[in-house]
Design an enzyme around this catalytic site. Structure first.
Site, short mmCIF file in Angstrom:
data_model
loop_
_atom_site.label_atom_id
_atom_site.label_comp_id
_atom_site.label_asym_id
_atom_site.label_seq_id
_atom_site.Cartn_x
_atom_site.Cartn_y
_atom_site.Cartn_z
N GLU A 102 0.84 -1.19 0.00
CA GLU A 102 0.00 0.00 0.00
C GLU A 102 0.88 1.24 0.00
O GLU A 102 1.77 1.38 0.84
CB GLU A 102 -0.90 0.04 1.24
CG GLU A 102 -2.07 -0.90 1.19
CD GLU A 102 -3.10 -0.59 2.27
OE1 GLU A 102 -4.27 -0.91 2.06
OE2 GLU A 102 -2.73 -0.03 3.33
N CYS A 103 0.63 2.14 -0.94
CA CYS A 103 1.30 3.44 -1.01
C CYS A 103 2.83 3.26 -0.98
O CYS A 103 3.41 2.85 -1.98
CB CYS A 103 0.82 4.35 0.12
SG CYS A 103 1.07 6.11 -0.21
N GLY A 104 3.50 3.55 0.13
CA GLY A 104 4.94 3.36 0.17
C GLY A 104 5.35 1.94 -0.13
O GLY A 104 6.38 1.68 -0.78
N SER A 161 -0.95 -0.67 -4.73
CA SER A 161 -1.65 0.54 -5.13
C SER A 161 -1.33 1.64 -4.14
O SER A 161 -0.96 1.38 -2.99
CB SER A 161 -3.16 0.27 -5.14
OG SER A 161 -3.89 1.46 -5.32
#
Length: 440
Positions: free
Chosen positions: A328-330, A429
């Site tokens: 997720e993200c990072g 994502s």
């Protein structure tokens, strides 16, 4: 034990509600009360500060992204283990996105749902009696909620305080305290908000200083008296998100730390075991795990260390050959081919996805999201819908050839667009999932 509650909110961001919330929480604990903190909205950082201030877990309450049953479960868990809940709002009290009544993401939704009175923090710098007009507007704007009083913040002088109090007296608004402007009480910040609790130097000394300042300036007895009985929504025990495995390897260090407390609690309640490991310490996902989760955080600040962590990257690639990995993200950035840091230096990442990201080319992406999964994966079957949030400054400089993880839209009517990446057992994502939602 069934706690009463109070929501600390403000007319706008930057009013000082986080520091006053923490000071209140700490001061009330020092009085011998068992206090629990909760945070409105999709914030990872503030609940960790609440936990440090109170010595007890905190969690998020999000009226947009969470169904009522999940809101009820989180609220019930808090009130059953405390004398008092001091919850913290997000942004301005009524700031929201389009949605059904009570499900707009506004802090006022949480006050209405739980029945907790609102204690307004008003930054009175640059004004005096006019602050009362703002407080009056907050009191009458939403008939679902009750404003119990105000705390004046950033008071410049005794005369300034006296004038601001006169305005509040005119509208019959109780003033529970007044704090002077004091730069030393400000917690350190960086690009995604406060520096994380675990990285804040002398955190407990800072919290004690906040408690001392708040106790000296605020009528704590009046704060306790202002708290209201909790109106508990119906709770359910369904996990907010499917557990990606029975034994989940979860990256946890200064680069990977953004995990919602309710998600971890839901996985544990479903029987999953969470096994932490540290990429920054060059640790690979433990072999006895059957899924790997790379949370968001600050990998852009540690890109060189991650790129040099051969054991972590090699172990992650080996793990992904036979078991699901999600970022997720990072975490998504680290699963990609490369990450360019703030100085424009490109660092090789895991290469399990074809995306290339950059923190040198910054653009803020912020807001609620609704994601429809495009293939079966660790977060559900194809077609499943998730609610969540996105908040990052990094940009995608090359999406690569991988198909999308989900089709993602927002509450403002934007057409759903492909987002994220998937390849084999690896998905990722920029979208942070909060809960499973009914299909549209």
């Amino acid at each position: 034990m069934s706690a009463r509650g109070l929501l600390i909110a403000a007319p706008r961001s930057g009013s000082g509600k986080t520091t006053i919330t923490l000071g209140l929480q700490r001061a009330l604990v020092q009085r011998g009360l068992t206090v629990r903190g909760l945070k409105c909205g999709p914030d990872y950082i503030d609940p960790a500060f609440h936990a440090a201030a109170t010595g007890a877990p905190s969690a998020n309450l999000d009226s947009y992204a969470m169904p009522d049953g999940l809101l009820g479960r989180i609220t019930q868990d808090a009130i059953e283990a405390a004398d008092l809940v001091i919850a913290e709002g997000s942004m301005g009290l009524f700031d929201a996105v389009p949605g059904p009544e009570g499900h707009t993401g506004a802090s006022a939704d949480i006050a209405a749902l739980t029945g907790w009175p609102v204690l307004l923090v008003i930054d009175v710098s640059g004004q005096a009696q006019s602050a009362a007009a703002v407080a009056l507007g907050c009191r009458v704007y939403d008939p679902r909620i009750r404003v119990a009083g105000v705390i004046l913040n950033k008071v410049a002088s005794a005369r300034h305080e006296r004038l601001a109090r006169q305005g509040m007296e005119r509208i019959g608004m109780p003033v529970l305290g007044a704090l002077p402007r004091e730069a030393s009480l400000i917690l350190p910040e960086r690009h995604l908000g406060l520096v994380q609790a675990g990285e804040t130097a002398d955190l407990h000394a800072r919290l004690d200083a906040l408690a001392e300042a708040v106790a000296a300036a605020v009528d704590l007895d009046a704060v306790i008296a202002a708290a209201g009985e909790t109106r508990l929504p119906p709770a359910h025990d369904t996990p907010p998100l499917p557990a990606p495995g029975r034994r989940i390897a979860i990256a946890r260090d200064a680069a990977f730390s953004f995990v919602y407390p309710h998600v971890e609690a839901g996985w544990r309640a479903a029987g999953a075991e969470l096994v932490p490991f540290s990429p920054l310490q060059d640790e690979a996902p433990p072999e006895h795990c059957d899924a790997c989760w790379l949370p968001g955080g600050y990998p852009e600040l540690h890109a060189a260390t991650i790129a040099a962590a051969a054991r972590f990257l090699g172990g992650l690639r080996s793990f992904a050959e036979t078991r699901p990995v999600h970022g997720e993200c990072g975490g998504y950035m680290v699963l990609g081919r490369s990450l360019t840091d703030a100085d424009g230096v490109s660092h090789g990442m895991a290469g399990l996805l074809s995306v290339e990201t950059s923190f040198a080319k910054r653009k803020m992406n912020l807001g609620y999201r609704r994601a429809v999964l495009q293939a079966d994966g660790p977060l559900g079957l194809a077609g499943a819908t998730l609610t969540g949030h996105e908040f990052h400054y990094a940009s995608i400089v090359a999406q690569g050839e991988d198909p999308p993880f989900a089709m993602v839209g927002d509450p403002h009517g934007s057409a759903p667009a492909p987002a994220g990446s998937r390849r084999g057992l690896v998905t990722g994502s920029f979208f942070h999932a909060i809960a499973t939602a009914p299909s549209a």
